[in-house]
Scaffold this active site. Structure first.
Site, mmCIF file in Angstrom:
data_model
loop_
_atom_site.group_PDB
_atom_site.id
_atom_site.type_symbol
_atom_site.label_atom_id
_atom_site.label_comp_id
_atom_site.label_asym_id
_atom_site.label_seq_id
_atom_site.Cartn_x
_atom_site.Cartn_y
_atom_site.Cartn_z
ATOM 1 N N THR A 121 -4.026 -5.317 0.916
ATOM 2 C CA THR A 121 -3.388 -4.013 1.080
ATOM 3 C C THR A 121 -4.206 -3.105 1.984
ATOM 4 O O THR A 121 -3.655 -2.205 2.631
ATOM 5 C CB THR A 121 -3.154 -3.333 -0.283
ATOM 6 O OG1 THR A 121 -4.408 -3.055 -0.910
ATOM 7 C CG2 THR A 121 -2.311 -4.207 -1.185
ATOM 8 N N LYS A 162 0.857 -1.192 0.000
ATOM 9 C CA LYS A 162 0.000 0.000 0.000
ATOM 10 C C LYS A 162 0.887 1.233 0.000
ATOM 11 O O LYS A 162 1.831 1.325 0.800
ATOM 12 C CB LYS A 162 -0.889 0.006 1.248
ATOM 13 C CG LYS A 162 -2.136 0.859 1.122
ATOM 14 C CD LYS A 162 -3.170 0.191 0.233
ATOM 15 C CE LYS A 162 -4.568 0.769 0.437
ATOM 16 N NZ LYS A 162 -5.553 0.091 -0.418
ATOM 17 N N HIS A 215 19.295 26.859 -13.687
ATOM 18 C CA HIS A 215 19.933 27.980 -14.369
ATOM 19 C C HIS A 215 19.145 29.285 -14.232
ATOM 20 O O HIS A 215 17.916 29.298 -14.289
ATOM 21 C CB HIS A 215 20.103 27.657 -15.860
ATOM 22 C CG HIS A 215 20.935 26.445 -16.113
ATOM 23 N ND1 HIS A 215 22.250 26.343 -15.711
ATOM 24 C CD2 HIS A 215 20.641 25.270 -16.734
ATOM 25 C CE1 HIS A 215 22.731 25.164 -16.069
ATOM 26 N NE2 HIS A 215 21.772 24.491 -16.678
#
EC number: 1.7.3.3
Length: 304
Positions: free
Chosen positions: A68, A23, A264
């Site tokens: 789960t 899970k 940058h």
């Protein structure tokens, strides 16, 4: 009554390399109440289990599978009964629970990420129950434990954004027919730090203190002294300096991985408008960007 397919035929052309299920992103907020003084830990936890058989893959036989949803419930219940002193300890509690409760679980992997709440504080006085979200680096951990061994513990920092406007350059690099990048002695240096380290053992470690110490070293080596800074000739050098100082000051750390994107900022050309822009107005560019990585570990002799 459960039904599963029994039409499996052995395939000699493929074999399992790794299996697992679990899970992800189980979120909880744990509140520790000591009278009117409250402390909190909000975490997102992901759990992966590996079982000693693969009958669910081969035959569709689910009899060994811990649902789960049960994994999710277990995480919540462990937060209630064990608390969350540190995310590393919480992850180890989860590993220990599944390995001790189910003989057919042979490996547990747990990832925990902490939401960066910080207690309100003014003039040195801490608020008893109010917190502010401060995204100055996310604390995460990864713990893996096999049935036959101790937990392997990694901690880390991610999403720590830092920028300095000078004391950075990039010169002397290799040039070929495709090189257009000019050398520069002075530039902005911005990055988003990802730093992960492994503990050589998990006993008697103050995980919170170590995390704060590593974060402090990252900021120190990036910024330098507050009155003058510290020059960085390359992102690589700054990365390595962070690692060396961390391992020299924190003996509990065995190895360290760092990834630093070079974010940058380019000077905007205003000459067509008759203006000279002396690095006062810069253009942030999200991509493309450079990314510098490095992993160091202690030499065997340094452990003796």
């Amino acid at each position: 009554m459960a039904h599963y397919h029994n039409d499996y035929q052995k395939n000699d052309e493929v074999e399992f390399v790794r299996t697992g299920y679990g899970k992800d992103m189980v979120k909880v907020l744990h509140i520790q109440r000591d009278g009117k003084y409250h402390s909190i830990k909000e975490v997102a936890t992901s759990v992966q289990l590996t079982l000693n058989s693969r009958r669910e893959y081969l035959h569709g036989d689910n009899s060994d599978i811990i649902p789960t949803d049960t994994i999710k419930n277990t995480v919540q219940v462990l937060a209630k009964f064990k608390g969350i002193k540190s995310i590393e300890t919480f992850a180890m509690n989860i590993c220990e629970h599944f390995l001790s409760s189910f003989n057919h679980v042979i490996r547990v992997q747990v990832y925990v990420e902490e939401v960066p709440w910080k207690r309100f504080e003014k003039n040195g006085v801490k608020h008893v129950h109010a917190f502010i979200h401060t995204p100055t680096g996310t604390h995460f951990c990864e713990v893996e434990q096999l049935r036959s061994g101790p937990p392997v513990i990694h901690s880390g920092i991610k999403d720590l954004k830092v920028l300095k406007t000078t004391q950075s350059g990039f010169e002397g690099f290799l040039k070929d027919q495709f090189t257009t990048l000019p050398e520069v002695k002075d530039r902005c240096f911005a990055t988003q730090v990802y730093c992960k380290w492994r503990y050589h053992q998990g006993r008697d470690v103050d995980f919170e203190a170590t995390w704060e110490a590593v974060r402090g070293i990252v900021l120190k080596k990036f910024a330098g002294p507050y009155d003058k800074g510290e020059y960085s000739p390359s992102v690589q050098k700054t990365l390595y300096d962070i690692q060396v100082l961390s391992l020299s000051q924190l003996p509990e750390i065995e190895d360290m991985e760092i990834s630093l994107p070079n974010i940058h900022y380019f000077n905007i050309d205003m000459s067509k408008m008759g203006l000279i822009n002396k690095e006062e107005v810069l253009l942030p560019l999200d991509n493309p960007y450079g990314r510098i990585t490095g992993t160091v570990k202690r030499k065997l002799t340094s452990r003796l």
